[in-house]
Design a protein around this motif. Sequence first.
Motif, PDB file in Angstrom:
ATOM      1  N   THR A   1     100.369  19.897  34.986  1.00  0.00           N
ATOM      2  CA  THR A   1     101.077  20.479  33.855  1.00  0.00           C
ATOM      3  C   THR A   1     100.455  19.959  32.564  1.00  0.00           C
ATOM      4  O   THR A   1      99.847  18.885  32.536  1.00  0.00           O
ATOM      5  CB  THR A   1     102.578  20.128  33.901  1.00  0.00           C
ATOM      6  N   THR A   2     100.613  20.729  31.502  1.00  0.00           N
ATOM      7  CA  THR A   2     100.058  20.316  30.202  1.00  0.00           C
ATOM      8  C   THR A   2     100.983  19.282  29.557  1.00  0.00           C
ATOM      9  O   THR A   2     102.018  18.914  30.117  1.00  0.00           O
ATOM     10  CB  THR A   2      99.929  21.533  29.262  1.00  0.00           C
ATOM     11  N   ASN A   3     100.647  18.865  28.371  1.00  0.00           N
ATOM     12  CA  ASN A   3     101.503  17.899  27.659  1.00  0.00           C
ATOM     13  C   ASN A   3     102.488  18.600  26.716  1.00  0.00           C
ATOM     14  O   ASN A   3     103.061  17.980  25.839  1.00  0.00           O
ATOM     15  CB  ASN A   3     100.655  16.886  26.889  1.00  0.00           C
ATOM     16  N   SER A   4     102.713  19.899  26.935  1.00  0.00           N
ATOM     17  CA  SER A   4     103.554  20.678  26.022  1.00  0.00           C
ATOM     18  C   SER A   4     105.027  20.716  26.388  1.00  0.00           C
ATOM     19  O   SER A   4     105.883  20.706  25.509  1.00  0.00           O
ATOM     20  CB  SER A   4     103.040  22.123  25.939  1.00  0.00           C
ATOM     21  N   TYR A   5     105.357  20.792  27.697  1.00  0.00           N
ATOM     22  CA  TYR A   5     106.748  20.998  28.106  1.00  0.00           C
ATOM     23  C   TYR A   5     107.185  19.918  29.094  1.00  0.00           C
ATOM     24  O   TYR A   5     106.476  19.605  30.037  1.00  0.00           O
ATOM     25  CB  TYR A   5     106.936  22.378  28.747  1.00  0.00           C
ATOM     26  N   SER A   6     108.395  19.393  28.874  1.00  0.00           N
ATOM     27  CA  SER A   6     108.897  18.317  29.738  1.00  0.00           C
ATOM     28  C   SER A   6     109.569  18.841  31.000  1.00  0.00           C
ATOM     29  O   SER A   6     109.828  18.088  31.921  1.00  0.00           O
ATOM     30  CB  SER A   6     109.869  17.419  28.972  1.00  0.00           C
ATOM     31  N   GLU A   7     109.856  20.162  31.050  1.00  0.00           N
ATOM     32  CA  GLU A   7     110.446  20.715  32.272  1.00  0.00           C
ATOM     33  C   GLU A   7     109.692  21.968  32.692  1.00  0.00           C
ATOM     34  O   GLU A   7     109.957  23.072  32.246  1.00  0.00           O
ATOM     35  CB  GLU A   7     111.932  21.050  32.073  1.00  0.00           C
ATOM     36  N   ASN A   8     108.717  21.759  33.544  1.00  0.00           N
ATOM     37  CA  ASN A   8     107.969  22.865  34.131  1.00  0.00           C
ATOM     38  C   ASN A   8     108.596  23.173  35.483  1.00  0.00           C
ATOM     39  O   ASN A   8     108.771  22.274  36.314  1.00  0.00           O
ATOM     40  CB  ASN A   8     106.503  22.469  34.333  1.00  0.00           C
ATOM     41  N   VAL A   9     108.930  24.439  35.688  1.00  0.00           N
ATOM     42  CA  VAL A   9     109.580  24.836  36.936  1.00  0.00           C
ATOM     43  C   VAL A   9     108.642  25.754  37.713  1.00  0.00           C
ATOM     44  O   VAL A   9     108.322  26.864  37.268  1.00  0.00           O
ATOM     45  CB  VAL A   9     110.921  25.548  36.681  1.00  0.00           C
ATOM     46  N   ILE A  10     108.187  25.260  38.861  1.00  0.00           N
ATOM     47  CA  ILE A  10     107.372  26.084  39.754  1.00  0.00           C
ATOM     48  C   ILE A  10     108.307  26.603  40.836  1.00  0.00           C
ATOM     49  O   ILE A  10     108.800  25.852  41.669  1.00  0.00           O
ATOM     50  CB  ILE A  10     106.198  25.291  40.353  1.00  0.00           C
TER      51      ILE A  10
END
Length: 197
Positions: free
Chosen positions: A167-176
């Motif tokens: 994941t990038t450093n942009s979002y703290s909650e990435n949902v796959i």
Amino acid sequence: MVFLQFLTCLLLCKGLHSMSIHNTTNEIVDVVALKQDVESIKDQVHNLTRLIENDINSYKQGVFFSARLSRLTYLNKNSIVKFNEVVTDSGNNFNHGNGMFVAPVSGYYQFSWTTFTYSNKIVDTELRVDNVIVDAMYAHISVASSIPATKIAICWVNKGDHVWIQTTNSYSENVIHNPNESNAKISFLGFLIEEKN
């Protein structure tokens, strides 16, 4: 190069074989020299055979892998996606424990990854080669549904380099999201296009 050395030795042996033997001492010396030349030729033929077999085996084997993620996954910023199911892996170069592919040879590779997310969720990922960002992909949907996103990248990879999706450093909650867990669609694959030394 090895083949030229092999031919040279053959010609040398033929020349030694046709030499006239003048006396017993010369005869013994010539026989010993001939045996040494024959052993040298055997070694060179063995080395040449081994080189050819290695080239054939590496050509036949190829370098490719395919892995899937079979479960709903929540990831923070800068988190490696650990694809838990290995579909195929020629050469055992993909580690499902840490989600990384280790290049067995230098060359141009093609990598592709697919993610899903759903209803007002985001998944923002990137392809990294030895911690250098090669490409990135963002997926977001604002309706009650699932959306896939796929990215393909071609890049140079050195032998021993590690390649992964994170994941990038942009979002703290990435949902796959996996819309159909019996048939995982979240995937990561790669293969060697052209080997270069």
